[in-house]
Design an enzyme around this catalytic site. Sequence first.
Site, PDB file in Angstrom:
ATOM      1  N   LYS A  50    -114.944 -42.925   5.101  1.00  0.00           N
ATOM      2  CA  LYS A  50    -114.776 -42.040   6.234  1.00  0.00           C
ATOM      3  C   LYS A  50    -114.667 -43.278   7.463  1.00  0.00           C
ATOM      4  CE  LYS A  50    -117.924 -38.330   5.128  1.00  0.00           C
ATOM      5  NZ  LYS A  50    -118.984 -37.558   4.853  1.00  0.00           N
ATOM      6  N   GLN A  94    -125.413 -38.578   7.184  1.00  0.00           N
ATOM      7  CA  GLN A  94    -124.759 -38.470   5.623  1.00  0.00           C
ATOM      8  C   GLN A  94    -126.027 -37.642   4.860  1.00  0.00           C
ATOM      9  OE1 GLN A  94    -121.742 -39.128   4.290  1.00  0.00           O
ATOM     10  NE2 GLN A  94    -122.234 -38.048   2.488  1.00  0.00           N
ATOM     11  N   ASP A 117    -120.070 -32.636  12.103  1.00  0.00           N
ATOM     12  CA  ASP A 117    -120.254 -31.833  10.761  1.00  0.00           C
ATOM     13  C   ASP A 117    -120.424 -30.418  11.135  1.00  0.00           C
ATOM     14  OD1 ASP A 117    -119.717 -33.512   8.405  1.00  0.00           O
ATOM     15  OD2 ASP A 117    -121.675 -34.027   8.508  1.00  0.00           O
TER      16      ASP A 117
END
Length: 288
Positions: A50, A94, A117
């Site tokens: 990412k 994460q 997200d």
Amino acid sequence: MSASIIDGKAVAARMRRRVAAEVETLPARPGLATVLVGDDPASATYVRMKREDCAEVGIESFHHAPGADVSQDELAGLIGALNADERVHGILLQLPLPGHLDQDPLISAIDASKDVDGLTPSNAGLLFQGREGLVPCTPAGVMELLADAGAELEGARAVVLGRSILVGKPLAQLLLAANATVTHCHSRTRDLPAVCRQADVLVAAAGSPHLVTADMVREGAVVIDVGTNRGEDGLVGDVDFEAVKEIAGAITPVPGGVGPMTRAMLLSNTVLAARRQLEAHPRAAGRR
Ligand code: NAP
């Protein structure tokens, strides 16, 4: 007749080029903070990829890697600091987190405007109400793939396999918003093959290798395989690709389908979040 293969890598590459061009139009450089707790190798690889994606399109990344023994309060403190940092427009925590940490309050602590997200209750609620927010990357990527494949969603029968807050639930909302008639399946669904056979658009996000077999697919259906299952045969999806591609009209492969789109949508969400924040707080602009 064999299905056309939906090339997620190519669609994602186009998305990255679009994002890179949009970055140039922003008055300040967009920033993404990545928070990787502990030393899980798979999570470390995802975060590294990412950050490489960010570098490619001109997004600045700020990496934080607290040890596996970080406390709930310390991690909440880090999220608070990132919420307040005006160089940071997106925060990626994460997942999964180590077992001693309570994930939900930490996700909820992320400022909704930086929640790239799309997992905070605030953004989930906005999506549910059909209002503008930030949409989780994987379902947003699936919608891009469906658009690229020219799938007709208006009035179509869409079947979603899986009801996680990360994939299945937001995807069902997006399909509904696109005027599909949505059926939502899960592990308790009765006669799953019969329900799946109804689908004009079938999306598998169950995490069960080769769950969707050829007899579950209507001829000509568009099949999107979100599943990523690592086994002795390497990475396989939730769909028996070789058999289903002989029946479907279009299908995504694994790998090379949804996965690259998930990564590309994170970049797209970060730039969207940055644009909104910079428009709301022009004082933070002018810094490139
Ligand atoms: P999850 O939280 O484990 O949810 C799985 C869902 O599938 C649950 O709702 C479960 O039903 C349902 N399910 C499981 N087995 C089933 C079966 N045999 N029949 C019908 N429904 C079944 O997983 P997730 O986070 O949504 O992820 C799903 C898959 O997508 C995983 O393979 C994951 O690795 C992959 N994934 C890929 C990407 C990507 O970028 N490619 C991104 C995210 C996730 P219940 O609710 O009844 O338990």
